[in-house]
Design an enzyme around this catalytic site. Structure first.
Site, PDB file in Angstrom:
ATOM      1  N   ASN A 123       0.813  -1.211   0.000  1.00  0.00           N
ATOM      2  CA  ASN A 123       0.000   0.000   0.000  1.00  0.00           C
ATOM      3  C   ASN A 123       0.854   1.272   0.000  1.00  0.00           C
ATOM      4  OD1 ASN A 123      -2.395   1.355  -0.030  1.00  0.00           O
ATOM      5  ND2 ASN A 123      -3.016   0.835   2.065  1.00  0.00           N
ATOM      6  N   HIS A 143     -14.444  -4.805  11.505  1.00  0.00           N
ATOM      7  CA  HIS A 143     -14.044  -3.497  12.045  1.00  0.00           C
ATOM      8  C   HIS A 143     -15.265  -2.648  12.368  1.00  0.00           C
ATOM      9  CE1 HIS A 143      -9.798  -3.201  10.062  1.00  0.00           C
ATOM     10  NE2 HIS A 143     -10.031  -4.397  10.562  1.00  0.00           N
ATOM     11  N   ARG A 174     -13.549  -5.678  16.153  1.00  0.00           N
ATOM     12  CA  ARG A 174     -12.505  -4.709  16.482  1.00  0.00           C
ATOM     13  C   ARG A 174     -13.179  -3.365  16.728  1.00  0.00           C
ATOM     14  NH1 ARG A 174      -7.714  -2.259  12.639  1.00  0.00           N
ATOM     15  NH2 ARG A 174      -9.322  -0.711  12.234  1.00  0.00           N
ATOM     16  N   TYR A 226      -6.714   6.783  12.540  1.00  0.00           N
ATOM     17  CA  TYR A 226      -6.833   5.540  11.776  1.00  0.00           C
ATOM     18  C   TYR A 226      -7.999   4.682  12.289  1.00  0.00           C
ATOM     19  CZ  TYR A 226      -6.292   0.660  10.822  1.00  0.00           C
ATOM     20  OH  TYR A 226      -6.577  -0.632  10.474  1.00  0.00           O
ATOM     21  N   ASP A 279      -6.747  -1.969  17.839  1.00  0.00           N
ATOM     22  CA  ASP A 279      -5.470  -1.756  17.143  1.00  0.00           C
ATOM     23  C   ASP A 279      -4.840  -0.448  17.616  1.00  0.00           C
ATOM     24  OD1 ASP A 279      -3.386  -1.563  15.359  1.00  0.00           O
ATOM     25  OD2 ASP A 279      -4.585  -1.896  13.556  1.00  0.00           O
ATOM     26  N   HIS A 310      -1.996   0.566  16.490  1.00  0.00           N
ATOM     27  CA  HIS A 310      -1.345   1.057  15.269  1.00  0.00           C
ATOM     28  C   HIS A 310       0.023   1.695  15.542  1.00  0.00           C
ATOM     29  CE1 HIS A 310      -1.817   2.140  10.946  1.00  0.00           C
ATOM     30  NE2 HIS A 310      -2.559   1.068  11.004  1.00  0.00           N
ATOM     31  N   GLU A 317      -3.537  -4.874  19.569  1.00  0.00           N
ATOM     32  CA  GLU A 317      -2.663  -5.049  18.396  1.00  0.00           C
ATOM     33  C   GLU A 317      -1.671  -3.900  18.268  1.00  0.00           C
ATOM     34  OE1 GLU A 317      -5.003  -5.221  14.836  1.00  0.00           O
ATOM     35  OE2 GLU A 317      -3.310  -4.661  13.588  1.00  0.00           O
ATOM     36  N   GLU A 340       2.021  -7.031  11.475  1.00  0.00           N
ATOM     37  CA  GLU A 340       1.506  -6.800  10.114  1.00  0.00           C
ATOM     38  C   GLU A 340       2.562  -6.166   9.210  1.00  0.00           C
ATOM     39  OE1 GLU A 340      -1.939  -4.396  11.140  1.00  0.00           O
ATOM     40  OE2 GLU A 340      -0.995  -2.615  10.289  1.00  0.00           O
ATOM     41  N   ARG A 359       0.622 -11.574  13.440  1.00  0.00           N
ATOM     42  CA  ARG A 359      -0.200 -10.720  12.571  1.00  0.00           C
ATOM     43  C   ARG A 359       0.345 -10.633  11.148  1.00  0.00           C
ATOM     44  NH1 ARG A 359      -4.760  -8.914  11.992  1.00  0.00           N
ATOM     45  NH2 ARG A 359      -4.399  -6.695  11.718  1.00  0.00           N
ATOM     46  N   HIS A 412      -3.029 -10.588   9.017  1.00  0.00           N
ATOM     47  CA  HIS A 412      -3.445  -9.234   8.633  1.00  0.00           C
ATOM     48  C   HIS A 412      -4.345  -9.312   7.389  1.00  0.00           C
ATOM     49  CE1 HIS A 412      -1.952  -5.005   7.253  1.00  0.00           C
ATOM     50  NE2 HIS A 412      -2.945  -4.883   8.105  1.00  0.00           N
ATOM     51  N   ASP A 445      -6.140  -3.869   1.622  1.00  0.00           N
ATOM     52  CA  ASP A 445      -4.950  -3.731   0.775  1.00  0.00           C
ATOM     53  C   ASP A 445      -4.249  -5.077   0.562  1.00  0.00           C
ATOM     54  OD1 ASP A 445      -4.518  -2.200   3.523  1.00  0.00           O
ATOM     55  OD2 ASP A 445      -2.558  -3.046   3.074  1.00  0.00           O
ATOM     56  N   GLU A 474      -8.703 -11.493  10.335  1.00  0.00           N
ATOM     57  CA  GLU A 474      -9.271 -10.165  10.065  1.00  0.00           C
ATOM     58  C   GLU A 474      -9.936 -10.207   8.690  1.00  0.00           C
ATOM     59  OE1 GLU A 474      -6.265  -7.161   9.509  1.00  0.00           O
ATOM     60  OE2 GLU A 474      -7.663  -5.540   9.969  1.00  0.00           O
ATOM     61  N   TRP A 513       1.980   6.791  12.628  1.00  0.00           N
ATOM     62  CA  TRP A 513       0.577   6.925  12.205  1.00  0.00           C
ATOM     63  C   TRP A 513      -0.242   5.729  12.677  1.00  0.00           C
ATOM     64  CZ3 TRP A 513      -1.949   3.910   8.274  1.00  0.00           C
ATOM     65  CH2 TRP A 513      -3.274   4.302   8.040  1.00  0.00           C
TER      66      TRP A 513
HETATM   67  O1  KDG Z   1      -1.987  -0.221   4.500  1.00  0.00           O
HETATM   68  C1  KDG Z   1      -2.053  -0.062   5.882  1.00  0.00           C
HETATM   69  C2  KDG Z   1      -3.117  -0.981   6.433  1.00  0.00           C
HETATM   70  O2  KDG Z   1      -2.858  -2.284   6.001  1.00  0.00           O
HETATM   71  C3  KDG Z   1      -3.192  -0.970   7.941  1.00  0.00           C
HETATM   72  O3  KDG Z   1      -3.327   0.341   8.386  1.00  0.00           O
HETATM   73  C4  KDG Z   1      -4.369  -1.807   8.397  1.00  0.00           C
HETATM   74  O4  KDG Z   1      -3.561  -1.797  10.647  1.00  0.00           O
HETATM   75  C5  KDG Z   1      -4.277  -2.280   9.809  1.00  0.00           C
HETATM   76  C6  KDG Z   1      -5.114  -3.437  10.195  1.00  0.00           C
HETATM   77  O5  KDG Z   1      -4.948  -3.885  11.317  1.00  0.00           O
HETATM   78  O6  KDG Z   1      -5.904  -3.892   9.374  1.00  0.00           O
HETATM   79 MG    MG Z   2      -3.278  -3.156  12.323  1.00  0.00          MG
END
Ligand code: KDG
Ligand code: MG
Length: 409
Positions: free
Chosen positions: A37, A122, A147, A159, A217, A219, A243, A269, A290, A319, A323, A346, A409
């Site tokens: 991605n 999600h 989630r 996010y 998550d 992140h 996560e 991931e 993941r 994961h 994407d 997921e 991020w």
């Molecule tokens: O491209 C970035 C995503 O794959 C990511 O942000 C998704 O963190 C993610 C998840 O847990 O699905």
């Molecule tokens: Mg994630």
């Protein structure tokens, strides 16, 4: 059985995908996902300029040897571009082997260890009522595990909150990468986040009761101590997992988190080799792997890392955002069906346009996924449909703190 053609298809039905097509002398076609991605064309170039010609005349049956050849002969190892490229070759070769055998790939991996894969969806909201609606919607769709992500008071965009629509009108959590020539700036405030998230989970448990497995998550945005605190604060709400609580390049961080909390941890991931998991698995610092087949070198290494994790009762949580293309998703669903230590998958369905290009056999019924029983991976690409959706530049967003400092991020 010689490979006679290796072609790369870049298409953008709603979002960008990079797919490798291998053709053998007797007409078998195998597909592999190489989507990274926001950096798609780097992988397409790696495949087109450095890999495709090496595959011509190789025996399509030699999956392990081809993997080792691509990994070792490059000299420069690992990294998401290299490993997504190798993943695509590995998946395409498993697809071909299944088609030749007349069997779905999971049968080649040892056969099914369960009827179908439990998934999580999600749910998200800008506030608690919107989150509750989203949880109800997901339960109605059949999801058994959810989630939970919400907006944070004082933070403009975060996010995983679907209702923050993108300029394109797409759901944000389904595709965080925004089309355009520059990435979008977002903001972040860890103190506000740490105050807010436990209140959200308290509200969800009060409304929906103790039974539903809930996930969250982080992140990659916390320090070890912040993650330890969040894990502790979430213990009363019995999470299935927390996560990416810290950026996992610093694996020592997980020792701090682990020592402080019994909230289960899922990581990986953004990992791309089995070696990224070596310490975390051996020291039992995580509970769920993941990795995604697409960013981890394909089906072969995913099966290996899960066999290693099985010795420590560590399970899969592959994961599965959008994407990961339907080909990459199918690849890991075949692995998940076959391994004993499957945990959860997921899952978010791909868009209508994506499903027009990628004709898939995957079935989502009552919250459970099955890859179908077509020989190989069970996904075929309609190349004419793919050509109608040319690549469009897109970037994942990034975070800056109030004083302008870059943040994860
Ligand atoms: O491209 C970035 C995503 O794959 C990511 O942000 C998704 O963190 C993610 C998840 O847990 O699905
Ligand atoms: Mg994630």
């Amino acid at each position: 059985m010689k490979i006679i053609a290796a072609d790369v298809i870049v298409t953008s039905p709603t979002r960008n995908f990079v797919t490798l097509k291998l053709t053998t002398e007797d007409g078998y076609v195998g597909w592999g996902d190489a989507t990274l991605n926001g950096r798609e064309l780097a992988v397409a170039a790696y495949l087109r300029e450095h890999v495709c010609q090496l595959l011509i005349d190789r025996d399509a049956h030699r999956i392990e040897d081809t993997w080792q050849f691509l990994y070792r002969s490059a000299y420069w190892r690992r990294g998401p571009v290299t490993m997504a490229s190798i993943a695509a070759v590995d998946m395409a070769l498993w697809d071909i082997k299944g088609k030749v055998a007349g069997l779905p790939v999971y049968q080649l991996l040892g056969g099914a260890s369960r009827n179908a894969l439990r998934t999580y969806g999600h749910a998200s909201g800008r506030d608690i009522p919107e989150l509750f609606d989203s949880i109800r919607e997901h339960l109605d769709l059949g999801y058994k595990s959810i989630r939970v992500q919400t907006s944070i008071p004082g933070v403009k965009a975060v996010y995983g909150v679907a209702a923050q629509r993108q300029a394109t009108g797409e759901r944000y959590d389904y595709e965080p990468a925004g089309r355009g020539v520059t990435p979008k700036e977002e903001d972040w405030d860890t103190r506000a986040y740490l105050r807010h998230v436990p209140r959200v989970f308290e509200a969800v448990r009060n409304e929906f009761g103790p039974e539903i497995p809930l996930l969250h998550d982080g992140h990659h945005r916390m320090t070890p101590l912040e993650a330890a605190r969040l894990g502790k604060d979430l213990e009363p709400y019995d999470l299935y997992w927390l996560e990416d609580c810290t950026p996992a390049e610093n694996q020592d961080a997980l020792r701090t988190v682990r020592a402080a909390t019994t909230t289960p941890l899922a990581i990986g991931e953004v990992f791309n080799t089995v070696w990224d998991f070596q310490t975390l698995i051996r020291e039992q610092l995580i509970d769920y792997v993941r990795a995604a087949s697409t960013h981890f070198g394909g089906i072969s290494p995913l099966k290996k890392v899960m066999d290693y994790a099985a010795q420590y009762q560590i399970k899969s949580g592959f994961h599965g955002p959008t994407d990961i293309s339907p080909v990459g998703m199918a690849a890991q669903v075949h692995v998940g069906l076959a391994i004993h230590n499957f945990g959860i998958q997921e899952y978010m369905p791909h868009s209508g346009a994506t499903n027009e290009v990628f004709q898939q056999q995957i079935r989502f019924v009552d919250g459970y996924l099955h890859p179908g029983d077509a020989p190989g991976l069970g996904v075929e690409i309609d190349e004419a449909a793919a050509a109608a959706y040319p690549y469009q530049q897109a970037y994942l967003p990034f975070n800056r703190l109030a004083d302008g400092t870059m943040h994860d991020w």
